[in-house]
Design a protein around this motif. Structure first.
Motif, short mmCIF file in Angstrom:
data_model
loop_
_atom_site.label_atom_id
_atom_site.label_comp_id
_atom_site.label_asym_id
_atom_site.label_seq_id
_atom_site.Cartn_x
_atom_site.Cartn_y
_atom_site.Cartn_z
N LEU A 1 -2.72 -0.49 -4.39
CA LEU A 1 -3.98 0.25 -4.45
C LEU A 1 -5.15 -0.70 -4.67
O LEU A 1 -6.20 -0.61 -3.99
N LEU B 1 -8.26 -1.33 -1.87
CA LEU B 1 -9.67 -1.10 -2.20
C LEU B 1 -10.46 -2.40 -2.10
O LEU B 1 -11.61 -2.40 -1.62
N ALA C 1 -9.85 3.17 2.83
CA ALA C 1 -9.94 4.10 1.71
C ALA C 1 -8.97 5.26 1.88
O ALA C 1 -8.40 5.76 0.89
N ALA C 2 -8.74 5.69 3.12
CA ALA C 2 -7.75 6.75 3.36
C ALA C 2 -6.36 6.28 2.95
O ALA C 2 -5.59 7.02 2.32
N THR D 1 1.41 3.87 4.92
CA THR D 1 0.16 3.14 4.72
C THR D 1 0.32 1.66 5.03
O THR D 1 -0.64 1.02 5.49
N HIS E 1 -13.59 3.19 5.69
CA HIS E 1 -13.09 4.56 5.63
C HIS E 1 -11.59 4.63 5.89
O HIS E 1 -10.86 5.39 5.23
N ALA F 1 -6.12 6.26 -0.84
CA ALA F 1 -5.95 7.59 -1.42
C ALA F 1 -4.49 8.02 -1.39
O ALA F 1 -3.98 8.61 -2.35
N LEU G 1 -2.63 6.03 -4.04
CA LEU G 1 -2.91 6.58 -5.37
C LEU G 1 -2.02 7.79 -5.64
O LEU G 1 -1.46 7.94 -6.74
N LEU G 2 -1.88 8.66 -4.65
CA LEU G 2 -0.98 9.81 -4.80
C LEU G 2 0.44 9.34 -5.04
O LEU G 2 1.16 9.88 -5.90
#
Length: 499
Positions: free
Chosen positions: A369, A373, A468-469, A308, A465, A472, A475-476
């Protein structure tokens, strides 16, 4: 005295004897020969790891100059990480058999020579091929680098040397955009992007000379190279099956076919690894690593963070340049706070980890995170004039988070590698990160490029988008980091009870 977390690292993780000299009063201090070896390894690491991040700032200019489509852009950026990752484990095994010095020199020479081809490429596919070869050379170099540090140093010196290597990689990733932006500002877009690819040439040539002079003579440590070529091929196929639908969307039916094929290849890989281990040979993924829950969870966290980070940096650069029309220098200025914050935080990360243990890694992931965001929402709603300043603040937060995550998570992860797999644990960890970067770049850039064709509003929506991917995935990783901390504490409790 503050209370330590039950998952903190020890102050002195191993014996004080170094491979390059006798113990000293300060068991973490390097002697003269050790300093030379460390300097060569850090120079090679900086050169090869800088190469990807410095190109990100120029990717819009590459696209315009070579008239590259979205699939070619994905391959130019992701192909380097893919080849890098796939070369790590076989490169390390060859180093065990043939010695590391001349493989180090050969890999760095290949990386440097092919860099000249990349910098003078006249078509997108030539640049793709050059980047794949460069990635293979970089993977071969870094495999020998990790092995050399493990061969030359032991105990506290080894831990410190590997920590400096990780820090070098993080800083090279963060410093790439500012350096690339400066080159583009000075030389213009057409020559500038070529200079970003040629930037590694003088560093590479100098390091080749230093490596030939100062690295220790080759010392093979194994009689036979057990490369597990089938396992490596299955990993490559699996990675491509995950990447390709993002690079060139195949439609609903084609996507389902890719998913089924990926599951089948993953199942075949698991079966092959068990079969290969039963024959007495060394599979690509040592069974003991798969059985160590803290190692597996820590590796997954590292994959998520690295993938990421690289992908997020790329899409932010494309958004600022394509949607807002910022110059390369202004875009690099937005990324600069990340480099400064990471340098500052990394220097204090050891103290934070000693006090708070693995919670520091989870804190870093939580901050990442939040930053992602915030950046995505800012891309949607903040006016264009103020947006670069807001994104610079989110980059500051990302730099702090990287300093808290990268080196501490690697230390905790490798600490839980079983003794019988300690030699390959670092290579598997880094290979996993590079493959994650290849997949992440393909997926996230695909999301952004497919949605950014409808003017400024389309760019803003696509950036949200894509960000946000990334959020996510982080977050995992945060959830897995919390679980890894619990698994590590459970493992130590069981070991204490058993003792």
């Amino acid at each position: 005295m503050p209370n330590r977390s039950p998952d903190t690292l020890p102050d002195h993780p191993g014996p004080a004897t170094a491979g390059s000299g006798a113990p000293s009063a300060d068991d973490s201090r390097f002697d003269a020969a050790g300093r030379r070896v460390l300097a060569v390894c850090m120079a090679a690491g900086f050169t090869t790891l800088l190469d990807q991040s410095v190109l990100n700032i120029a990717i819009s200019d590459v696209r315009d100059s070579l008239h590259a489509d979205s699939a070619q852009i994905a391959w130019i950026v992701a192909g380097y990480s893919l080849a890098f990752g796939l070369a790590l484990v076989p490169g390390g095994r060859l180093g065990d058999v043939r010695g590391r010095k001349w493989l180090f020199v050969a890999g760095l020479a290949l990386f440097t020579a092919v860099g000249a081809l990349a910098g003078t490429a006249q078509s997108a596919w030539v640049l793709v091929a050059a980047r794949l070869l460069q990635g293979a050379g970089a993977g071969l170099v870094n495999a020998q680098m990790i092995g050399t540090l493990q061969d030359v140093f032991t105990g506290t010196r080894r831990a410190r040397a590997l920590g400096l290597y990780v820090l070098t990689g993080g800083l090279s990733t963060a410093l790439g955009p500012p350096l690339g932006g400066l080159l583009l500002a000075l030389a213009g877009p057409e020559l500038g992007w070529r200079l970003t690819l040629l930037l590694s040439a003088p560093f590479g040539l100098a390091t080749v000379v230093l490596a030939a002079r100062y690295l220790p003579a080759p010392r093979p440590r194994a009689r036979h190279s057990d490369l597990d070529a089938v396992g490596l091929a299955l990993v490559a196929v699996l990675t491509l099956l995950v990447m390709l639908p993002f690079i060139r969307p195949p439609g609903a039916l084609g996507g389902a076919a890719f998913a089924v094929a990926a599951v089948a290849v993953a199942f075949a890989f698991a079966r092959w690894q068990r079969h290969y281990a039963r024959t007495g040979r060394h599979p690509l993924l040592h069974p003991a690593l798969a059985r160590s829950r803290p190692y597996a969870l820590g590796t997954t966290v590292a994959m998520a963070q690295f993938g990421t980070s690289i992908a997020g940096s790329l899409i932010q650069t494309m958004f600022l340049r394509d949607a807002l029309g910022l110059s390369a220098l202004a875009t690099s200025a937005v990324a600069l706070p990340a480099a400064l914050a990471m340098a500052a935080t990394s220097s204090q990360a050891g103290r934070v980890v000693q006090r708070y243990g693995r919670s520091a890694v989870s804190l870093g992931l939580g901050l990442s995170l939040f930053a992602l965001l915030t950046a995505g929402l800012a891309g949607l709603y903040v006016p264009g004039a103020a947006l670069p300043y807001v994104l610079a603040c989110t980059q500051l937060a990302q730099g702090v988070s990287s300093g808290l995550i990268v080196a501490p998570n690697q230390a905790f992860t490798l600490r839980h590698a079983p003794a019988e797999a300690a030699g390959v644990a670092g290579g598997i960890l880094q290979m996993s990160q590079r493959i994650a970067a290849a997949v992440g770049i393909s997926a996230v850039s695909g999301v952004y490029l497919r949605g950014s064709t409808a003017g400024l509003l389309g760019h803003r929506d696509a950036y949200w988008h894509a960000t946000a991917a990334c959020a996510a995935v982080v977050l995992l990783a945060l959830l897995l980091s919390l679980r890894a901390g619990r698994a590590g504490r459970a493992g130590r409790t069981a070991g204490t009870a058993g003792g």
